[in-house]
Motif scaffolding. Structure first.
Motif, PDB file in Angstrom:
ATOM      1  N   GLY A   2       0.834  -1.156   0.106  1.00 40.16           N
ATOM      2  CA  GLY A   2      -0.015   0.043   0.074  1.00 40.16           C
ATOM      3  C   GLY A   2       0.951   1.463   0.155  1.00 40.16           C
ATOM      4  O   GLY A   2       0.408   2.163   0.383  1.00 40.16           O
ATOM      5  N   GLY A   3       2.108   1.142  -0.387  1.00 42.21           N
ATOM      6  CA  GLY A   3       3.048   2.488  -0.639  1.00 42.21           C
ATOM      7  C   GLY A   3       2.519   3.297  -1.946  1.00 42.21           C
ATOM      8  O   GLY A   3       1.490   2.791  -2.551  1.00 42.21           O
ATOM      9  N   HIS A  48     -11.919  -7.192 -10.969  1.00 36.73           N
ATOM     10  CA  HIS A  48     -12.036  -6.881  -9.495  1.00 36.73           C
ATOM     11  C   HIS A  48     -10.678  -6.490  -9.065  1.00 36.73           C
ATOM     12  O   HIS A  48      -9.689  -7.473  -9.188  1.00 36.73           O
ATOM     13  CB  HIS A  48     -12.565  -7.727  -8.805  1.00 36.73           C
ATOM     14  CG  HIS A  48     -13.898  -8.268  -9.112  1.00 36.73           C
ATOM     15  ND1 HIS A  48     -14.932  -7.237  -9.063  1.00 36.73           N
ATOM     16  CD2 HIS A  48     -14.694  -9.278  -9.591  1.00 36.73           C
ATOM     17  CE1 HIS A  48     -16.089  -7.633  -9.487  1.00 36.73           C
ATOM     18  NE2 HIS A  48     -15.749  -9.347  -9.822  1.00 36.73           N
ATOM     19  N   VAL A  49     -10.267  -5.250  -8.594  1.00 35.94           N
ATOM     20  CA  VAL A  49      -9.005  -5.017  -8.005  1.00 35.94           C
ATOM     21  C   VAL A  49      -8.842  -4.995  -6.482  1.00 35.94           C
ATOM     22  O   VAL A  49      -9.760  -4.079  -5.973  1.00 35.94           O
ATOM     23  CB  VAL A  49      -8.433  -3.668  -8.747  1.00 35.94           C
ATOM     24  CG1 VAL A  49      -7.060  -3.335  -8.300  1.00 35.94           C
ATOM     25  CG2 VAL A  49      -8.745  -3.814 -10.156  1.00 35.94           C
ATOM     26  N   SER A  50      -8.175  -5.214  -5.892  1.00 33.85           N
ATOM     27  CA  SER A  50      -7.934  -5.177  -4.578  1.00 33.85           C
ATOM     28  C   SER A  50      -6.376  -4.908  -4.143  1.00 33.85           C
ATOM     29  O   SER A  50      -5.420  -5.112  -4.711  1.00 33.85           O
ATOM     30  CB  SER A  50      -8.127  -6.715  -3.950  1.00 33.85           C
ATOM     31  OG  SER A  50      -9.296  -7.473  -3.991  1.00 33.85           O
ATOM     32  N   VAL A  51      -6.332  -4.664  -3.126  1.00 31.54           N
ATOM     33  CA  VAL A  51      -4.828  -4.096  -2.404  1.00 31.54           C
ATOM     34  C   VAL A  51      -4.915  -4.885  -1.073  1.00 31.54           C
ATOM     35  O   VAL A  51      -5.716  -4.696  -0.254  1.00 31.54           O
ATOM     36  CB  VAL A  51      -4.781  -2.501  -2.417  1.00 31.54           C
ATOM     37  CG1 VAL A  51      -3.683  -2.139  -1.572  1.00 31.54           C
ATOM     38  CG2 VAL A  51      -5.005  -1.824  -3.551  1.00 31.54           C
ATOM     39  N   VAL A  52      -3.642  -5.387  -0.971  1.00 32.40           N
ATOM     40  CA  VAL A  52      -3.405  -5.758   0.314  1.00 32.40           C
ATOM     41  C   VAL A  52      -2.412  -4.990   1.196  1.00 32.40           C
ATOM     42  O   VAL A  52      -1.213  -4.998   0.573  1.00 32.40           O
ATOM     43  CB  VAL A  52      -3.271  -7.186   0.145  1.00 32.40           C
ATOM     44  CG1 VAL A  52      -2.744  -7.911   1.757  1.00 32.40           C
ATOM     45  CG2 VAL A  52      -4.181  -8.343  -0.294  1.00 32.40           C
ATOM     46  N   THR A  53      -2.473  -4.606   2.295  1.00 40.30           N
ATOM     47  CA  THR A  53      -1.348  -3.676   2.861  1.00 40.30           C
ATOM     48  C   THR A  53      -1.367  -4.022   4.381  1.00 40.30           C
ATOM     49  O   THR A  53      -2.226  -4.212   5.184  1.00 40.30           O
ATOM     50  CB  THR A  53      -1.858  -2.110   2.804  1.00 40.30           C
ATOM     51  OG1 THR A  53      -0.931  -1.585   3.506  1.00 40.30           O
ATOM     52  CG2 THR A  53      -3.206  -1.840   3.241  1.00 40.30           C
ATOM     53  N   HIS A  97      -4.007  -3.885   7.616  1.00 41.24           N
ATOM     54  CA  HIS A  97      -3.366  -4.526   8.439  1.00 41.24           C
ATOM     55  C   HIS A  97      -3.638  -6.104   8.248  1.00 41.24           C
ATOM     56  O   HIS A  97      -3.669  -6.789   9.063  1.00 41.24           O
ATOM     57  CB  HIS A  97      -4.297  -4.217   9.725  1.00 41.24           C
ATOM     58  CG  HIS A  97      -4.513  -2.762  10.118  1.00 41.24           C
ATOM     59  ND1 HIS A  97      -3.525  -1.776  10.377  1.00 41.24           N
ATOM     60  CD2 HIS A  97      -5.690  -2.067  10.011  1.00 41.24           C
ATOM     61  CE1 HIS A  97      -4.184  -0.885  10.587  1.00 41.24           C
ATOM     62  NE2 HIS A  97      -5.204  -0.757  10.173  1.00 41.24           N
ATOM     63  N   THR A  98      -2.979  -6.221   7.001  1.00 42.37           N
ATOM     64  CA  THR A  98      -3.108  -7.722   6.518  1.00 42.37           C
ATOM     65  C   THR A  98      -1.592  -8.003   6.154  1.00 42.37           C
ATOM     66  O   THR A  98      -0.975  -7.406   5.149  1.00 42.37           O
ATOM     67  CB  THR A  98      -3.721  -8.086   5.414  1.00 42.37           C
ATOM     68  OG1 THR A  98      -5.222  -7.759   5.894  1.00 42.37           O
ATOM     69  CG2 THR A  98      -3.809  -9.457   4.904  1.00 42.37           C
ATOM     70  N   THR A  99      -1.042  -9.391   6.638  1.00 41.47           N
ATOM     71  CA  THR A  99       0.415  -9.592   6.148  1.00 41.47           C
ATOM     72  C   THR A  99       0.232 -10.776   5.164  1.00 41.47           C
ATOM     73  O   THR A  99      -0.448 -11.793   5.620  1.00 41.47           O
ATOM     74  CB  THR A  99       1.141 -10.059   7.533  1.00 41.47           C
ATOM     75  OG1 THR A  99       1.350  -8.993   8.450  1.00 41.47           O
ATOM     76  CG2 THR A  99       2.558 -10.360   7.259  1.00 41.47           C
TER      77      THR A  99
END
Length: 411
Positions: free
Chosen positions: A166-167, A185-190, A220-222
């Motif tokens: 998420g930078g 469908h676009v997702s971001v994991v940060t 808040h997902t690793t």
């Protein structure tokens, strides 16, 4: 005898440094060689655009440096010996023609230098988690962006693209894909909150744009692993992903770590305020390859915003030391962070000198125009390496520093 200056890497920092040195020093006194594996300059800050099908303007080095006195050596750097003051290169591509361009043979070759400017930059961290190297895509350079571009064209409507990170790079990549392909469908994991380093107004605008584009956010997902059709997380969740794009950070080129240069644990070369190695006075490091301290005694972040002024600083310091001039004293500071959010939206987050967000932001289409002007300005500076500066070519009057001599941090 000419003073031999070799610049390794033709990204923003290396190309700018080579051009600035050509502007500062007399051609009869110096031999400036820019070593790069590709014949064209790559606008790295636009790789998310390239990945979504946009074509970028070609910028051949042979045209950019024609008539400047800078020799382009098309080659891949395979080793550096800072004690013998040599660079080993190989696998040159003779596909570019033009003034001051040379292409050695396919075998290894040694180049000797008096002053070395190390600007080999960084690439994506493919070893961050299991499966990333095998299954994830990246946009740290042109080959990766083109590979992602080809994959995106083969995706059917309704499939999912997951951007890990998420930078700034992740935000720009996710919004560019979502705008160009609204059928996906676009997702971001940060690992943190979305835009948690931004001001409240900045975060609010970012969430608004993400909502408009329909981007899902896993905060808040690793991420612990990447597989062919999914991303694995620390809490046991599997996020479906037809395509995974890895943008969690950059890893510096490994060559410096294999030398006797003083480097950090991540392989960045430790430099002083003039970008000169603290262990080897004939070596300067700029851009992502350097560990340089900025305002507040904080390390400069890997970015074009850091690399460009670092290139100016290094070139001016080299010229000053060789000609007996005054060393530059212009501390690098930050002014803003420019984020494109597709072609129609943007976010300019104003910051303190040490890169902390303040309340002021610029949003919407004015921010998109602002970011575009910044990108064009950066490319213009590289494409016109000896313009924009007063002509002050000076005679080389001093010998290079003795190898192994001490360098004071305040020098």
């Amino acid at each position: 005898m000419q003073h031999r200056i070799i610049v390794l890497g033709g990204g923003y920092t290396g190309a700018i440094a080579a051009g600035r040195l050509a502007k500062r020093l007399r051609r009869e006194d110096v031999a400036i060689t820019l070593v790069n594996a590709e014949p064209d300059f790559v606008e790295r800050v636009r790789m998310h655009q390239l990945a979504t099908g946009q074509d970028l303007r070609p910028r051949p080095f042979s045209e950019m440096f024609a008539g400047t006195g800078v020799e382009l050596r098309l080659a891949k750097v395979t080793g550096v010996d800072v004690d013998r003051k040599t660079v080993t290169v190989a696998n040159a591509d003779a596909g570019a023609n033009g003034a001051d361009v040379t292409a050695p043979g396919s075998g290894p070759e040694e180049l000797a230098y008096d002053t070395l400017v190390y600007a080999l930059g960084s690439g994506w961290n493919s070893q961050a988690v299991p499966g990333a190297a095998e299954h994830a895509y990246e946009i740290a350079g042109r080959p990766g962006a083109l590979r992602l571009r080809e994959r995106l064209t083969r995706l059917d409507a309704g499939q999912t693209v997951v951007v890990v990170g998420g930078g700034l790079t992740g935000l720009e990549c996710a919004t560019e894909i979502a705008e160009a392909r609204p059928d996906l469908h676009v997702s971001v994991v940060t690992g943190g909150g979305l835009g948690d380093w931004l001001s409240p107004k900045g975060r609010e605008h970012l969430r608004k744009v993400f909502g408009t584009l329909g981007i899902t956010v896993h905060e808040h997902t690793t991420v612990t692993g990447v597989e062919a059709e999914r991303v694995l997380t620390a809490d046991g969740t599997a996020v479906p992903a037809a395509v995974t794009v890895w943008t969690t950070g950059f890893a510096v080129h490994p060559i410096a770590k294999a030398t006797s240069l003083e480097v950090t644990g991540t392989g960045q070369i430790v430099v002083d305020g003039t970008m000169r190695s603290v262990s080897h006075p004939d070596v300067y490091a700029i851009g992502d390859a350097a560990m340089a301290m900025g305002p507040g005694n904080k390390p400069l972040r890997m970015s074009c915003a850091s690399g460009t002024p670092a290139a100016w600083q290094a070139a001016d310091a080299i010229a000053a030391r060789l000609t007996g001039g005054k060393l530059p004293n212009a501390p690098i500071r930050y002014f803003n962070q420019c984020i494109s959010l597709g072609r129609k939206e943007g976010l300019i987050q104003y910051v303190t000198a040490d890169d902390r967000a303040v309340r002021a932001v610029l949003t919407g289409w004015p921010a998109a125009v602002y970011k575009e002007l910044v990108c064009k300005g950066a490319a213009w500076g590289v494409a016109n390496p000896t313009l924009g500066l007063p002509t002050r070519r000076r005679r080389v009057t001093r010998q290079p520093a003795a190898a192994g001599s001490a360098v004071k941090a305040s020098a």
